[in-house]
Design an enzyme around this catalytic site. Sequence first.
Site, PDB file in Angstrom:
ATOM      1  N   LEU A  33     -53.545  36.102  56.549  1.00 38.13           N
ATOM      2  CA  LEU A  33     -52.964  35.415  57.200  1.00 38.13           C
ATOM      3  C   LEU A  33     -51.414  35.284  56.802  1.00 38.13           C
ATOM      4  O   LEU A  33     -51.378  33.706  57.500  1.00 38.13           O
ATOM      5  CB  LEU A  33     -54.403  34.675  58.226  1.00 38.13           C
ATOM      6  CG  LEU A  33     -55.589  35.286  59.090  1.00 38.13           C
ATOM      7  CD1 LEU A  33     -55.914  34.170  59.548  1.00 38.13           C
ATOM      8  CD2 LEU A  33     -54.292  36.619  59.535  1.00 38.13           C
ATOM      9  N   ALA A  80     -52.552  45.966  53.818  1.00 42.33           N
ATOM     10  CA  ALA A  80     -52.054  44.877  52.694  1.00 42.33           C
ATOM     11  C   ALA A  80     -50.627  45.195  52.133  1.00 42.33           C
ATOM     12  O   ALA A  80     -50.289  45.526  51.196  1.00 42.33           O
ATOM     13  CB  ALA A  80     -53.556  43.895  52.195  1.00 42.33           C
ATOM     14  N   THR A 132     -45.760  54.384  52.083  1.00 43.69           N
ATOM     15  CA  THR A 132     -44.342  54.744  53.364  1.00 43.69           C
ATOM     16  C   THR A 132     -43.146  55.603  53.284  1.00 43.69           C
ATOM     17  O   THR A 132     -43.347  55.943  51.618  1.00 43.69           O
ATOM     18  CB  THR A 132     -43.120  53.167  53.570  1.00 43.69           C
ATOM     19  OG1 THR A 132     -42.478  53.601  54.081  1.00 43.69           O
ATOM     20  CG2 THR A 132     -43.190  52.995  51.735  1.00 43.69           C
ATOM     21  N   ASP A 133     -42.590  56.311  53.988  1.00 46.23           N
ATOM     22  CA  ASP A 133     -41.335  57.223  53.915  1.00 46.23           C
ATOM     23  C   ASP A 133     -40.575  57.057  52.908  1.00 46.23           C
ATOM     24  O   ASP A 133     -39.721  57.662  51.637  1.00 46.23           O
ATOM     25  CB  ASP A 133     -40.924  58.144  54.531  1.00 46.23           C
ATOM     26  CG  ASP A 133     -40.243  57.393  56.077  1.00 46.23           C
ATOM     27  OD1 ASP A 133     -40.821  56.030  55.568  1.00 46.23           O
ATOM     28  OD2 ASP A 133     -39.814  57.282  56.674  1.00 46.23           O
ATOM     29  N   GLU A 134     -40.652  55.326  52.774  1.00 46.70           N
ATOM     30  CA  GLU A 134     -38.985  54.429  52.372  1.00 46.70           C
ATOM     31  C   GLU A 134     -38.692  54.800  50.575  1.00 46.70           C
ATOM     32  O   GLU A 134     -37.771  54.664  50.095  1.00 46.70           O
ATOM     33  CB  GLU A 134     -38.844  53.380  52.465  1.00 46.70           C
ATOM     34  CG  GLU A 134     -39.150  53.249  53.855  1.00 46.70           C
ATOM     35  CD  GLU A 134     -38.037  51.808  54.270  1.00 46.70           C
ATOM     36  OE1 GLU A 134     -37.463  50.913  53.556  1.00 46.70           O
ATOM     37  OE2 GLU A 134     -38.778  50.876  55.544  1.00 46.70           O
ATOM     38  N   TYR A 158     -38.106  46.127  48.565  1.00 51.55           N
ATOM     39  CA  TYR A 158     -39.445  47.013  49.030  1.00 51.55           C
ATOM     40  C   TYR A 158     -39.922  47.435  49.566  1.00 51.55           C
ATOM     41  O   TYR A 158     -41.027  48.254  48.512  1.00 51.55           O
ATOM     42  CB  TYR A 158     -39.306  46.515  50.940  1.00 51.55           C
ATOM     43  CG  TYR A 158     -40.317  47.289  51.171  1.00 51.55           C
ATOM     44  CD1 TYR A 158     -41.544  47.312  52.015  1.00 51.55           C
ATOM     45  CD2 TYR A 158     -39.672  48.906  52.890  1.00 51.55           C
ATOM     46  CE1 TYR A 158     -42.429  47.801  52.332  1.00 51.55           C
ATOM     47  CE2 TYR A 158     -40.135  49.122  53.182  1.00 51.55           C
ATOM     48  CZ  TYR A 158     -41.786  48.846  52.682  1.00 51.55           C
ATOM     49  OH  TYR A 158     -42.943  49.444  53.762  1.00 51.55           O
ATOM     50  N   LYS A 162     -43.279  49.145  46.349  1.00 48.33           N
ATOM     51  CA  LYS A 162     -44.199  50.403  47.043  1.00 48.33           C
ATOM     52  C   LYS A 162     -44.317  51.526  46.263  1.00 48.33           C
ATOM     53  O   LYS A 162     -45.344  52.380  46.293  1.00 48.33           O
ATOM     54  CB  LYS A 162     -43.847  50.716  49.059  1.00 48.33           C
ATOM     55  CG  LYS A 162     -43.642  49.642  49.998  1.00 48.33           C
ATOM     56  CD  LYS A 162     -45.603  49.103  50.340  1.00 48.33           C
ATOM     57  CE  LYS A 162     -46.505  50.934  50.688  1.00 48.33           C
ATOM     58  NZ  LYS A 162     -48.461  49.968  50.827  1.00 48.33           N
TER      59      LYS A 162
END
Length: 362
Positions: A33, A80, A132-134, A158, A162
């Site tokens: 949270l 998460a 992610t595709d990034e 970021y 990932k």
Amino acid sequence: MIFVTGGAGFIGANFVLDWLAQNDEPVINYDKLTYAGNLNNLASIKQDARHIFVQGDILDTDKLNQLFAQHKPRAIVHFAAESHVDRSIHGPAAFVNTNVNGTFSLLEAARAYWQGLTGDERSNFRFLHVSTDEVYGTLSTDDPPFSETTAYAPNSPYSASKAASDHLVRSYHHTYGLPVLTTNCSNNYGPYHFPEKLIPLMITNARAGKDLPVYGDGQQVRDWLYVSDHCTAIRRVLEAGKPGETYNVGGWNEKTNLSVVHTLCDLLDQLQPKANGSYRDQIKYVTDRPGHDRRYAIDARKIEKELGWKPAETFETGLRKTVAWYLANDEWVAQVQSGDYLKWVDLQYSGNSSNKNAQEQA
């Protein structure tokens, strides 16, 4: 029972809601949270006995061990993550801590739990990592879309965090035999999307009479996927994906950021017209962010060929549903735009008035 991390965030909450709408298998929803985790996303299942919410950090291995021993999940679905590129530029440490160290902690707890299982419980267990595709970097106009064999070339803190988490997940399969699955998805949109991202930001700013900030020339290209289609893809990968495999999930909807904004303005002109003029009048070009990737595109043929999945929504149908949801949920929007979100906007953009309302447009 399945164990979901980050199930109070945008995609995680949609997944939990979708999961419980499709079957009766209970969910342990484990979420720290932070600013992007919102229990109001889950208000409709507050009294549902199949949904067990636990506030916790994926870095807390002891708590994870306790929960796994208590609830004995058959699968872990790992959402998460810190996911906002602009925030990663401003403060990369949190991204390394959550996305890299947190995934490592979760993997360690999952490995210990899985190694204690026997028989069918052990062979049927799965760890599904949502990415992610990034991680693949950026494409030029003529490059083919990202496939599962595209080399990693992350360009932001970021995406680098990932990418590191993806590599850790892969290594736990090849080193320890942990039955992992990885999905790399394109840009999601839909209900409960936090308004620092392009589509919800434009909707909320347009309705408030604020500028609609477009980075640079607005010609950055993204592949867009309606969030319920992503949820369906994850369920299908969890059901039938081959351990150790990666599945790219995309919508076959390459759009420039500017064209997305134009389409949103036109939808708002239809659904909630202004007294004078068009919402397009509020568009304002702002200074591009550092290292802004030019184009992402997903080749989703593998998941369609091997698992039979393809998106149900077009960009037009999904976007209309999204706009209608935001128009009908003013209270939710007001709640998430208060407090820490406004402090973040002030911190990030107070030194650059031209970017005051610009946010992540990944």
